[in-house]
Scaffold this active site. Structure first.
Site, PDB file in Angstrom:
ATOM      1  N   GLY B  32       0.802  -1.214   0.000  1.00  0.00           N
ATOM      2  CA  GLY B  32       0.000   0.000   0.000  1.00  0.00           C
ATOM      3  C   GLY B  32       0.838   1.268   0.000  1.00  0.00           C
ATOM      4  O   GLY B  32       2.030   1.248  -0.276  1.00  0.00           O
ATOM      5  N   LEU B  34       0.425   3.622  -2.144  1.00  0.00           N
ATOM      6  CA  LEU B  34       0.797   3.392  -3.546  1.00  0.00           C
ATOM      7  C   LEU B  34       1.387   4.635  -4.208  1.00  0.00           C
ATOM      8  O   LEU B  34       1.000   5.761  -3.892  1.00  0.00           O
ATOM      9  CB  LEU B  34      -0.443   2.929  -4.317  1.00  0.00           C
ATOM     10  CG  LEU B  34      -1.128   1.678  -3.753  1.00  0.00           C
ATOM     11  CD1 LEU B  34      -2.400   1.368  -4.544  1.00  0.00           C
ATOM     12  CD2 LEU B  34      -0.190   0.484  -3.768  1.00  0.00           C
ATOM     13  N   HIS B  35       2.324   4.404  -5.105  1.00  0.00           N
ATOM     14  CA  HIS B  35       2.928   5.485  -5.884  1.00  0.00           C
ATOM     15  C   HIS B  35       3.054   5.022  -7.336  1.00  0.00           C
ATOM     16  O   HIS B  35       2.552   3.945  -7.698  1.00  0.00           O
ATOM     17  CB  HIS B  35       4.278   5.889  -5.277  1.00  0.00           C
ATOM     18  CG  HIS B  35       5.198   4.727  -5.015  1.00  0.00           C
ATOM     19  ND1 HIS B  35       5.664   3.901  -6.019  1.00  0.00           N
ATOM     20  CD2 HIS B  35       5.712   4.234  -3.856  1.00  0.00           C
ATOM     21  CE1 HIS B  35       6.455   2.977  -5.495  1.00  0.00           C
ATOM     22  NE2 HIS B  35       6.497   3.136  -4.177  1.00  0.00           N
ATOM     23  N   GLU B  36       3.724   5.798  -8.148  1.00  0.00           N
ATOM     24  CA  GLU B  36       3.788   5.478  -9.578  1.00  0.00           C
ATOM     25  C   GLU B  36       4.525   4.166  -9.853  1.00  0.00           C
ATOM     26  O   GLU B  36       4.359   3.571 -10.914  1.00  0.00           O
ATOM     27  CB  GLU B  36       4.430   6.629 -10.363  1.00  0.00           C
ATOM     28  CG  GLU B  36       3.475   7.805 -10.599  1.00  0.00           C
ATOM     29  CD  GLU B  36       2.206   7.375 -11.333  1.00  0.00           C
ATOM     30  OE1 GLU B  36       2.300   6.678 -12.354  1.00  0.00           O
ATOM     31  OE2 GLU B  36       1.100   7.726 -10.848  1.00  0.00           O
ATOM     32  N   HIS B  38       4.038   1.397  -8.102  1.00  0.00           N
ATOM     33  CA  HIS B  38       2.944   0.417  -8.067  1.00  0.00           C
ATOM     34  C   HIS B  38       2.049   0.556  -9.294  1.00  0.00           C
ATOM     35  O   HIS B  38       1.584  -0.442  -9.862  1.00  0.00           O
ATOM     36  CB  HIS B  38       2.101   0.608  -6.811  1.00  0.00           C
ATOM     37  CG  HIS B  38       2.877   0.492  -5.528  1.00  0.00           C
ATOM     38  ND1 HIS B  38       3.207   1.584  -4.754  1.00  0.00           N
ATOM     39  CD2 HIS B  38       3.397  -0.589  -4.900  1.00  0.00           C
ATOM     40  CE1 HIS B  38       3.888   1.183  -3.686  1.00  0.00           C
ATOM     41  NE2 HIS B  38       4.022  -0.138  -3.748  1.00  0.00           N
ATOM     42  N   GLY B 148       8.357  -5.142  -8.543  1.00  0.00           N
ATOM     43  CA  GLY B 148       9.268  -4.111  -9.023  1.00  0.00           C
ATOM     44  C   GLY B 148      10.722  -4.452  -8.713  1.00  0.00           C
ATOM     45  O   GLY B 148      11.035  -5.034  -7.670  1.00  0.00           O
ATOM     46  N   ASP B 151      13.009  -3.647  -5.472  1.00  0.00           N
ATOM     47  CA  ASP B 151      13.383  -4.716  -4.545  1.00  0.00           C
ATOM     48  C   ASP B 151      13.959  -5.872  -5.361  1.00  0.00           C
ATOM     49  O   ASP B 151      13.359  -6.942  -5.467  1.00  0.00           O
ATOM     50  CB  ASP B 151      12.161  -5.152  -3.742  1.00  0.00           C
ATOM     51  CG  ASP B 151      11.601  -4.020  -2.903  1.00  0.00           C
ATOM     52  OD1 ASP B 151      12.311  -3.545  -2.004  1.00  0.00           O
ATOM     53  OD2 ASP B 151      10.463  -3.582  -3.165  1.00  0.00           O
ATOM     54  N   GLN B 154      14.445  -9.203  -3.676  1.00  0.00           N
ATOM     55  CA  GLN B 154      13.151  -9.871  -3.503  1.00  0.00           C
ATOM     56  C   GLN B 154      12.761 -10.616  -4.774  1.00  0.00           C
ATOM     57  O   GLN B 154      12.284 -11.756  -4.723  1.00  0.00           O
ATOM     58  CB  GLN B 154      12.111  -8.820  -3.139  1.00  0.00           C
ATOM     59  CG  GLN B 154      10.693  -9.304  -3.075  1.00  0.00           C
ATOM     60  CD  GLN B 154       9.764  -8.225  -2.522  1.00  0.00           C
ATOM     61  OE1 GLN B 154       9.724  -7.988  -1.330  1.00  0.00           O
ATOM     62  NE2 GLN B 154       9.028  -7.556  -3.388  1.00  0.00           N
ATOM     63  N   ILE B 177      11.113   2.456 -10.817  1.00  0.00           N
ATOM     64  CA  ILE B 177      10.627   3.769 -11.279  1.00  0.00           C
ATOM     65  C   ILE B 177      11.219   4.866 -10.389  1.00  0.00           C
ATOM     66  O   ILE B 177      11.279   4.721  -9.164  1.00  0.00           O
ATOM     67  CB  ILE B 177       9.082   3.833 -11.219  1.00  0.00           C
ATOM     68  CG1 ILE B 177       8.451   2.652 -11.967  1.00  0.00           C
ATOM     69  CG2 ILE B 177       8.578   5.171 -11.778  1.00  0.00           C
ATOM     70  CD1 ILE B 177       8.667   2.652 -13.464  1.00  0.00           C
TER      71      ILE B 177
END
Lengths: 296, 296
Positions: B32, B34-36, B38, B148, B151, B154, B177
Site C-alpha cells: 500500500g 501506492l505510488h507510480e 505500483h 518491481g 526490490d 526480492q 521507477i
C-alpha cells in the site's frame, strides 16, 4: 494406468484426464516399495476422487547423513503392478534429477511440531518432507492428498503447513495398517532378520497394553503410560529405544506429567521409535482416553 | 473494481471473474501507500492479464524488531482510488487477523540468496516475504505475479522459490521507477525531511556515475566501482551506508574483486542501502557491463 517420469508428461496426462471431467484429483505420495498400507491409501483416494495420482519417489532431502537413502528398498516393477491393480490412474515416478534439476535452495520449515519425536532424532527430515510434498502438490494440483497415520507426525506437520500457507488441498489422514500379528506395515520391515521381526512385536504390544491400562484405570498419567510402554519394549533384548512419548494430537504438545490422561483435551498420541539392529521402526496410536466408569 | 477483505470474498470474486473467461490472472502484491511504481506494475499486469488482483497488506512477519511496521505509512482511501483509476479488478486488503488467524508456524526459507544485501541487515525479512507471497499466490492462484526491481533481491529470491517449489506462477520483474530527479520511488520517501530528501539524491547519482565510469573504462573492477559509489554517497553528510555491493544478478554471487566487470557472466547488480536519519532507503541498478570499444 499411465506411467510418467517427467513433470511435463505428468501435467500432460493430468490435463487429459481433467478435460474428461472425471471429478476431484487425489494425490498419494509414496516412496515406493508398496505394501497394503499404500494400497489402503489408494483405496481411500478412489472413494473420493475421480483421478488418482500416485507418486513414487525416494526423496533424498528427507534423509540425513548416515541414514538409509542409498539402501532404501526399491522395486519398480512390483510397485507399478500393485498401483495398477489398485486402480491408480497415473503413477509419477521421477528420477532425482527431474525433481531436483539443481539442488533446492528453498525449504519449508514448520516450527514447533518438528522439533520432537522423529524431528528430534532426524534433524532436517521434516523440512525435506514439507518441501517435496509442496513440490508434488504444485505439480499435481490435487484436491486431496492422502497420507497414512503410520507417519502421524508427518500428517500433523503437513496439515499445519497447508493451513498456514493457504494451500488449495485437503490433507486426508488414513489409518495405520498392521500385519495380523500387530506389526505396523513399513517398507523398512524388509530389513529385519527373522529374530528382529519376532521381537519387533513388542512395539505394537506396548501401545496396545498401555491403551488398555489407561482405559481400565490401571494407568492414569502420561508418565505412568510411558513407563509401561518402556517396560514392555524392554522385554525385547534387541530393542534400542530412540523415543517413546505421549503428546496431544495433532498439536504435539506435551501433556503435564501428573495430569490424568482422561482430562487431556482432545486426542493423544503415544508414539515410539525403536531400533532393531540397523533398522529404525516407528509405531503409534492416536486415541481419546475415555473416563473409566468404575472410577467416576 | 471490487474491494474484498477476506479470503472467502477474494475467492468468490475471483471465481466470478474467472467464469467470465477473461483470460490470465495477474497478482500485484503491495504494502500500500501506492505510488507510480505500483501504478507501473498495474499497467504491466493489464498488458498480460484479463483479471488483475492487487493486494494491499503491510505484512508484519517481514519486519524485524525495531523496524517500522507500526509507523509504515498507510492511506487506504487514496490507495483504493489509485487502484481503481489504474484498472485493478479486485483489491484484496485484509486485516492481519485474516492473513494470520494464528501465528504462522510455517516459513519458507531460500538459502544463499537471502544472506547478503538486505538479508544481511534484516535477518528473517525474506522468510516473511516468501511466506506471505506464497500465501497470496495460493489464495489468488494467479498465472503471473508482478514485482518491481526496486526490490531486486526480492525478485531474485521469489524467482528462486517459484522454480524450486514448482509453483504454478510466473514472476514478472518490472523496472524500478524514479522521480524525475532520480530518487527511486518508495513509500518510505515520505519519512524524509526536505534536507534528507535533497541529500538522498546521492544514491541514484552514485549508481549512475559508477555505471558511466564502468562503461567508459575509467572503472574496471567491482572493488573500484564500489569505491566510487561509496565516495559519491559520502558527499552527503547525512548518509549512513548500510551496504553498497556489486554482485551477479539474479544469482547474487560475489564478483572477484580483481575481475574486469565486463568479463562477469550475464548481468550485474550494484545495490545499496543507506540510512538518512531513521529512514533506510535502498536503490540499485541491474545491467550488463559492455566492453569499451576504445579498450578492445
Amino acid at each position: 494406468m499411465k506411467v510418467v517420469r517427467t513433470v511435463e508428461q505428468l501435467r500432460e496426462s493430468l490435463g487429459q484426464l481433467r478435460s474428461e471431467g472425471r471429478g476431484p484429483v487425489g494425490l498419494v505420495p509414496t516412496m515406493g516399495f508398496l505394501h497394503e498400507g499404500h494400497a489402503s491409501l489408494l483405496r481411500r483416494a478412489k472413494e473420493t476422487c475421480g483421478i488418482v495420482v500416485m507418486s513414487i519417489f525416494v526423496n533424498p532431502i528427507q534423509f540425513g547423513p548416515g541414514e538409509d537413502y542409498e539402501s532404501y528398498p526399491r522395486d519398480e516393477i512390483r510397485d507399478l503392478a500393485l498401483a495398477e491393480s489398485r486402480g491408480a490412474d497415473i503413477v509419477f515416478i521421477p528420477l532425482a534429477q527431474e525433481m531436483y534439476p539443481k539442488p533446492t535452495r528453498t525449504k519449508i520449515k514448520v516450527s514447533g511440531l518438528t522439533d520432537k519425536l522423529c524431528g528430534a532424532s532426524r534433524p532436517g527430515h521434516f523440512d525435506g518432507v514439507t518441501t517435496v510434498v509442496t513440490k508434488l502438490i504444485n505439480m499435481v494440483q490435487p484436491d486431496y492428498a492422502f497420507f497414512g497415520l503410520k507417519d502421524a507426525q508427518q500428517v500433523a506437520v503437513l496439515s499445519q503447513m497447508v493451513e498456514d500457507l493457504n494451500m488449495n488441498v485437503t490433507i486426508v489422514p488414513c489409518p495405520l495398517i498392521r500385519e495380523s500379528d500387530g506389526l505396523a506395515l513399513s517398507s523398512r520391515n524388509v530389513y529385519l532378520s527373522a529374530e528382529e521381526r519376532r521381537q519387533a512385536l513388542v512395539l505394537s504390544r506396548s501401545l496396545r497394553e498401555a491403551r488398555a491400562a489407561i482405559e481400565d484405570g490401571r494407568v492414569v498419567t502420561a508418565s505412568e503410560a510411558r513407563e509401561l510402554i518402556v517396560s514392555v519394549i524392554s522385554e525385547s533384548p534387541l530393542a534400542d529405544i530412540d523415543y517413546a512419548d505421549i503428546l496431544s494430537f495433532p498439536a504435539l504438545e506435551p501433556i503435564a506429567a501428573d495430569l490424568p490422561l482422561t482430562r487431556a483435551e482432545g486426542e493423544i498420541i503415544m508414539a515410539l521409535a525403536v531400533r532393531f539392529g540397523r533398522t529404525r521402526l516407528i509405531d503409534n496410536i492416536v486415541f481419546t482416553p475415555k473416563e473409566v466408569a468404575a472410577l467416576v
